[in-house]
Scaffold this motif. Structure first.
Motif, PDB file in Angstrom:
ATOM      1  N   PRO A  41       0.833  -1.209   0.000  1.00 47.06           N
ATOM      2  CA  PRO A  41       0.000   0.000   0.000  1.00 47.06           C
ATOM      3  C   PRO A  41       0.871   1.264   0.000  1.00 47.06           C
ATOM      4  N   GLN A  42       2.065   1.187   0.653  1.00 47.63           N
ATOM      5  CA  GLN A  42       2.934   2.375   0.759  1.00 47.63           C
ATOM      6  C   GLN A  42       3.603   2.726  -0.569  1.00 47.63           C
ATOM      7  N   GLN A  43       3.681   1.760  -1.482  1.00 47.00           N
ATOM      8  CA  GLN A  43       4.410   2.022  -2.736  1.00 47.00           C
ATOM      9  C   GLN A  43       3.472   2.084  -3.948  1.00 47.00           C
ATOM     10  N   MET A  67       4.467  -8.105   4.732  1.00 50.60           N
ATOM     11  CA  MET A  67       5.620  -8.923   5.106  1.00 50.60           C
ATOM     12  C   MET A  67       5.213 -10.365   5.428  1.00 50.60           C
ATOM     13  N   HIS A  68       6.030 -11.305   5.008  1.00 52.53           N
ATOM     14  CA  HIS A  68       5.880 -12.736   5.267  1.00 52.53           C
ATOM     15  C   HIS A  68       4.719 -13.396   4.501  1.00 52.53           C
ATOM     16  N   VAL A  69       4.119 -12.686   3.560  1.00 53.38           N
ATOM     17  CA  VAL A  69       3.112 -13.234   2.631  1.00 53.38           C
ATOM     18  C   VAL A  69       2.046 -14.084   3.337  1.00 53.38           C
ATOM     19  N   PRO A 116      13.424  -4.589  -7.712  1.00 48.62           N
ATOM     20  CA  PRO A 116      13.658  -4.478  -6.269  1.00 48.62           C
ATOM     21  C   PRO A 116      13.940  -3.041  -5.837  1.00 48.62           C
ATOM     22  N   THR A 117      13.385  -2.664  -4.695  1.00 48.01           N
ATOM     23  CA  THR A 117      13.644  -1.323  -4.155  1.00 48.01           C
ATOM     24  C   THR A 117      14.230  -1.374  -2.747  1.00 48.01           C
ATOM     25  N   THR A 118      14.571  -2.575  -2.268  1.00 45.20           N
ATOM     26  CA  THR A 118      15.348  -2.726  -1.028  1.00 45.20           C
ATOM     27  C   THR A 118      16.523  -3.650  -1.376  1.00 45.20           C
ATOM     28  N   PRO A 126      15.100 -18.750  -5.793  1.00 44.39           N
ATOM     29  CA  PRO A 126      13.898 -19.569  -6.007  1.00 44.39           C
ATOM     30  C   PRO A 126      13.233 -19.931  -4.672  1.00 44.39           C
ATOM     31  N   ILE A 127      13.471 -19.112  -3.638  1.00 43.80           N
ATOM     32  CA  ILE A 127      12.912 -19.391  -2.302  1.00 43.80           C
ATOM     33  C   ILE A 127      11.601 -18.613  -2.137  1.00 43.80           C
ATOM     34  N   TYR A 128      10.567 -19.315  -1.704  1.00 45.09           N
ATOM     35  CA  TYR A 128       9.307 -18.627  -1.402  1.00 45.09           C
ATOM     36  C   TYR A 128       8.998 -18.819   0.079  1.00 45.09           C
ATOM     37  N   LEU A 157      16.280   5.789  -4.075  1.00 46.77           N
ATOM     38  CA  LEU A 157      16.689   7.057  -3.453  1.00 46.77           C
ATOM     39  C   LEU A 157      15.802   7.418  -2.269  1.00 46.77           C
ATOM     40  N   GLY A 158      14.538   6.952  -2.293  1.00 49.41           N
ATOM     41  CA  GLY A 158      13.612   7.289  -1.205  1.00 49.41           C
ATOM     42  C   GLY A 158      13.561   6.238  -0.107  1.00 49.41           C
ATOM     43  N   LEU A 159      14.360   5.188  -0.215  1.00 52.85           N
ATOM     44  CA  LEU A 159      14.355   4.165   0.847  1.00 52.85           C
ATOM     45  C   LEU A 159      14.923   4.816   2.116  1.00 52.85           C
ATOM     46  N   PRO A 160      14.132   4.870   3.201  1.00 57.38           N
ATOM     47  CA  PRO A 160      14.621   5.572   4.390  1.00 57.38           C
ATOM     48  C   PRO A 160      15.991   5.051   4.832  1.00 57.38           C
ATOM     49  N   VAL A 161      16.797   5.948   5.389  1.00 58.61           N
ATOM     50  CA  VAL A 161      18.166   5.578   5.771  1.00 58.61           C
ATOM     51  C   VAL A 161      18.172   4.398   6.741  1.00 58.61           C
ATOM     52  N   ALA A 162      17.244   4.410   7.701  1.00 58.30           N
ATOM     53  CA  ALA A 162      17.240   3.337   8.707  1.00 58.30           C
ATOM     54  C   ALA A 162      16.984   1.985   8.033  1.00 58.30           C
ATOM     55  N   LEU A 163      16.041   1.942   7.108  1.00 61.80           N
ATOM     56  CA  LEU A 163      15.748   0.669   6.414  1.00 61.80           C
ATOM     57  C   LEU A 163      16.860   0.311   5.425  1.00 61.80           C
ATOM     58  N   SER A 164      17.487   1.332   4.849  1.00 58.38           N
ATOM     59  CA  SER A 164      18.626   1.052   3.951  1.00 58.38           C
ATOM     60  C   SER A 164      19.711   0.321   4.724  1.00 58.38           C
ATOM     61  N   ILE A 169      22.314  -4.894   5.725  1.00 56.06           N
ATOM     62  CA  ILE A 169      22.941  -5.934   6.571  1.00 56.06           C
ATOM     63  C   ILE A 169      22.187  -7.258   6.410  1.00 56.06           C
ATOM     64  N   ASN A 170      20.902  -7.208   6.108  1.00 62.10           N
ATOM     65  CA  ASN A 170      20.174  -8.439   5.743  1.00 62.10           C
ATOM     66  C   ASN A 170      20.875  -9.096   4.536  1.00 62.10           C
ATOM     67  N   ALA A 171      21.262  -8.264   3.562  1.00 60.37           N
ATOM     68  CA  ALA A 171      21.974  -8.805   2.382  1.00 60.37           C
ATOM     69  C   ALA A 171      23.334  -9.377   2.788  1.00 60.37           C
TER      70      ALA A 171
HETATM   71  N1  LIG Z   1      12.449 -15.470  -0.480  1.00 59.70           N
HETATM   72  C1  LIG Z   1      13.605 -14.861  -0.355  1.00 59.70           C
HETATM   73  O1  LIG Z   1      14.592 -15.214  -0.984  1.00 59.70           O
HETATM   74  C2  LIG Z   1      13.690 -13.699   0.567  1.00 59.70           C
HETATM   75  C3  LIG Z   1      12.544 -13.258   1.204  1.00 59.70           C
HETATM   76  N2  LIG Z   1      12.583 -12.168   2.015  1.00 59.70           N
HETATM   77  C4  LIG Z   1      11.314 -11.761   2.633  1.00 59.70           C
HETATM   78  O2  LIG Z   1      11.076 -10.374   2.300  1.00 59.70           O
HETATM   79  C5  LIG Z   1      10.437  -9.732   3.382  1.00 59.70           C
HETATM   80  C6  LIG Z   1      11.223  -8.509   3.821  1.00 59.70           C
HETATM   81  O3  LIG Z   1      11.552  -7.701   2.709  1.00 59.70           O
HETATM   82  P1  LIG Z   1      12.175  -6.267   2.915  1.00 59.70           P
HETATM   83  O4  LIG Z   1      12.672  -5.859   1.591  1.00 59.70           O
HETATM   84  O5  LIG Z   1      13.089  -6.257   4.056  1.00 59.70           O
HETATM   85  O6  LIG Z   1      10.942  -5.368   3.384  1.00 59.70           O
HETATM   86  P2  LIG Z   1       9.544  -5.017   2.692  1.00 59.70           P
HETATM   87  O7  LIG Z   1       9.462  -5.496   1.310  1.00 59.70           O
HETATM   88  O8  LIG Z   1       8.481  -5.439   3.652  1.00 59.70           O
HETATM   89  O9  LIG Z   1       9.610  -3.423   2.690  1.00 59.70           O
HETATM   90  C7  LIG Z   1       9.600  -2.721   3.917  1.00 59.70           C
HETATM   91  C8  LIG Z   1       8.847  -1.398   3.752  1.00 59.70           C
HETATM   92  O10 LIG Z   1       9.629  -0.507   2.962  1.00 59.70           O
HETATM   93  C9  LIG Z   1       8.863   0.005   1.903  1.00 59.70           C
HETATM   94  N3  LIG Z   1       9.779   0.254   0.794  1.00 59.70           N
HETATM   95  C10 LIG Z   1      10.423  -0.652   0.048  1.00 59.70           C
HETATM   96  N4  LIG Z   1      11.216  -0.058  -0.838  1.00 59.70           N
HETATM   97  C11 LIG Z   1      11.075   1.274  -0.649  1.00 59.70           C
HETATM   98  C12 LIG Z   1      11.675   2.419  -1.264  1.00 59.70           C
HETATM   99  N5  LIG Z   1      12.600   2.317  -2.218  1.00 59.70           N
HETATM  100  N6  LIG Z   1      11.300   3.628  -0.828  1.00 59.70           N
HETATM  101  C13 LIG Z   1      10.414   3.761   0.190  1.00 59.70           C
HETATM  102  N7  LIG Z   1       9.830   2.718   0.817  1.00 59.70           N
HETATM  103  C14 LIG Z   1      10.175   1.479   0.395  1.00 59.70           C
HETATM  104  C15 LIG Z   1       7.832  -1.081   1.622  1.00 59.70           C
HETATM  105  O11 LIG Z   1       6.724  -0.574   0.939  1.00 59.70           O
HETATM  106  C16 LIG Z   1       7.509  -1.551   3.021  1.00 59.70           C
HETATM  107  O12 LIG Z   1       6.575  -0.692   3.617  1.00 59.70           O
HETATM  108  C17 LIG Z   1      10.309 -10.758   4.491  1.00 59.70           C
HETATM  109  O13 LIG Z   1       9.024 -11.324   4.451  1.00 59.70           O
HETATM  110  C18 LIG Z   1      11.376 -11.781   4.137  1.00 59.70           C
HETATM  111  O14 LIG Z   1      11.107 -13.042   4.665  1.00 59.70           O
HETATM  112  C19 LIG Z   1      13.738 -11.489   2.244  1.00 59.70           C
HETATM  113  C20 LIG Z   1      14.911 -11.895   1.656  1.00 59.70           C
HETATM  114  C21 LIG Z   1      14.983 -13.025   0.752  1.00 59.70           C
END
Ligand SMILES: NC(=O)C1=CN([C@@H]2O[C@H](COP(=O)(O)OP(=O)(O)OC[C@H]3O[C@@H](n4cnc5c(N)ncnc54)[C@H](O)[C@@H]3O)[C@@H](O)[C@H]2O)C=CC1
Ligand SMILES: O=C(O)/C=C\C(=O)CC(=O)O
Length: 354
Positions: A41-43, A67-69, A116-118, A126-128, A157-164, A169-171
């Motif tokens: 919804p945020q994007q 998150m977590h589908v 991807p934006t994170t 291929p992991i779900y 560019l708009g990804l908040p610094v804290a989440l960046s 580090i998740n990567a």
């Molecule tokens: N299957 C796989 O290989 C992997 C799955 N995951 C799954 O992905 C989920 C987490 O993904 P994340 O990317 O950490 O978080 P996310 O996709 O939930 O995003 C976090 C928040 O940031 C916002 N956002 C994303 N990009 C943005 C941008 N560029 N600018 C502003 N806002 C932005 C999103 O709309 C959301 O509100 C978890 O459910 C995790 O288990 C994570 C890594 C690998």
């Protein structure tokens, strides 16, 4: 050189500022005509940009990625794809949105294009993961691997610094565990070390200048490498603990990874000296666990599980769940040492070798 098995996975990666403009051509190259656009919804604004870019190739938007589908949102998205007669899906967002695309692909085989934006890296794997009745199940299936990935640093560019910081580090965690994976190989080790190096330099640059394109591009490059490692080789203790903490206590994904990683590395340190040497070298430090902790601290990231919603009384249950199934890890899973690890992560202590 240790014996190894290397299987590569198909990947079409388009990387560069402004490359999202190529999306229409990429859909055509897949032989598709109608794209369902997925987002959180945020994007929604980003998804609307994609709709405008696609013109009559756009079937509609489904904006309920979370998150977590949760299985409910997966079912709704599958239904939307059928109703709108979509023949492909474009996932623009982080791991949650890519994960929703994967849930559709798992059911229907619909090809996914990921933008991807994170830095989570799901687009390269291929992991779900799907959550049903409070339990998250993950699996590997080549049907869910996105067919095309467009990395456009302008979109970050708009990804908040804290989440960046925490997403970066998740990567790094994918690459770090890839370096001591039971089925690791030299190609993934090269990618892992380079991915950690790129992120270790890019993340401080993003904190200094969040709208600087060079830092953003370097971070996305690192995320691509680290995501590729996650897609190719098995993970270990760190991912297991984070999966437990996210799935059973609903802790935020990237922050949890950031806090746990230094402690998981300290636990495995003596059992995986070559991996630790490479991680430390990539971050310009001498001890892998401390280098990751110091990076997180310098970025202003959270350091303690107590600060992101875990309670002291949750630690024993975390340990029980994490020990339920055996899985490969360089050091055997020892209850007392793991309990210490969790306590240190809860308190946010700077790790020392265990
Ligand atoms: N299957 C796989 O290989 C992997 C799955 N995951 C799954 O992905 C989920 C987490 O993904 P994340 O990317 O950490 O978080 P996310 O996709 O939930 O995003 C976090 C928040 O940031 C916002 N956002 C994303 N990009 C943005 C941008 N560029 N600018 C502003 N806002 C932005 C999103 O709309 C959301 O509100 C978890 O459910 C995790 O288990 C994570 C890594 C690998
Ligand atoms: O939980 C999933 O959806 C699948 C894998 C991951 O999330 C990898 C990770 O823990 O970052």
């Amino acid at each position: 050189m240790q014996p190894f098995l290397y299987t590569s996975q198909p990947a079409r990666v388009i990387f560069g500022a402004g490359k999202m403009a190529q999306l229409g051509q990429e859909i055509e190259a897949l032989g598709a005509r109608r794209a369902l656009v997925l987002c959180t919804p945020q994007q929604r604004d980003s998804a609307q940009k994609v709709m405008r870019l696609l013109g009559d190739r756009a079937a509609g938007i489904f904006d309920q990625a979370v998150m977590h589908v949760p299985i409910e949102s997966a079912r709704e998205a599958r239904e939307a794809a059928r109703r709108l007669d979509a023949d492909c899906a474009v996932a623009i967002g982080g791991g949650s949105t890519t994960g929703l695309g994967k849930a559709i692909a798992l059911d229907s085989g619909l090809p996914i294009i990921a933008i991807p934006t994170t830095y989570a890296g799901s687009e390269m794997t291929p992991i779900y993961g799907i959550t049903e009745a409070g339990v998250k199940k993950t699996g590997r299936d080549m049907r869910v691997l996105p067919r095309t990935v467009i990395y456009d640093p302008e979109l970050t560019l708009g990804l908040p610094v804290a989440l960046s910081a925490t997403s970066g580090i998740n990567a790094i965690a994918h690459a770090a565990e890839g370096l001591y994976s039971a089925d690791g190989n030299p190609v993934m080790a090269l990618m892992a070390e380079e991915g950690i190096r790129a992120l270790g330099q890019a993340l401080p640059a993003i904190v200094r200048d969040p709208r600087g394109l060079a830092g953003r591009a370097d971070a996305l490059y690192g995320a691509w490498l680290c995501g590729t490692v996650l897609g190719h080789v098995g993970m270990a203790l760190h991912h297991k603990l984070c999966h437990t903490l996210g799935g059973s206590f609903n802790l935020p994904h990237a922050e949890t990874h950031t806090i746990v990683l230094p402690h998981a590395l300290a636990y495995n340190g003596r059992a995986a000296p070559d991996a630790m040497r490479r991680i430390a070298r990539a971050l310009g430090g001498t001890d892998a666990a401390q280098a990751v902790y110091d990076l997180a601290r310098a970025l202003g990231a959270p350091l303690a599980l107590r600060d992101i919603g875990l309670r002291q009384q949750d630690l024993d249950r975390t340990l029980d769940i994490a020990l339920q199934n055996q899985y490969p890890n360089p050091r055997p899973l020892e209850r007392e040492a793991l309990r210490r690890l969790l306590q240190n992560a809860f308190d946010g202590t700077r790790p020392s070798p265990d």
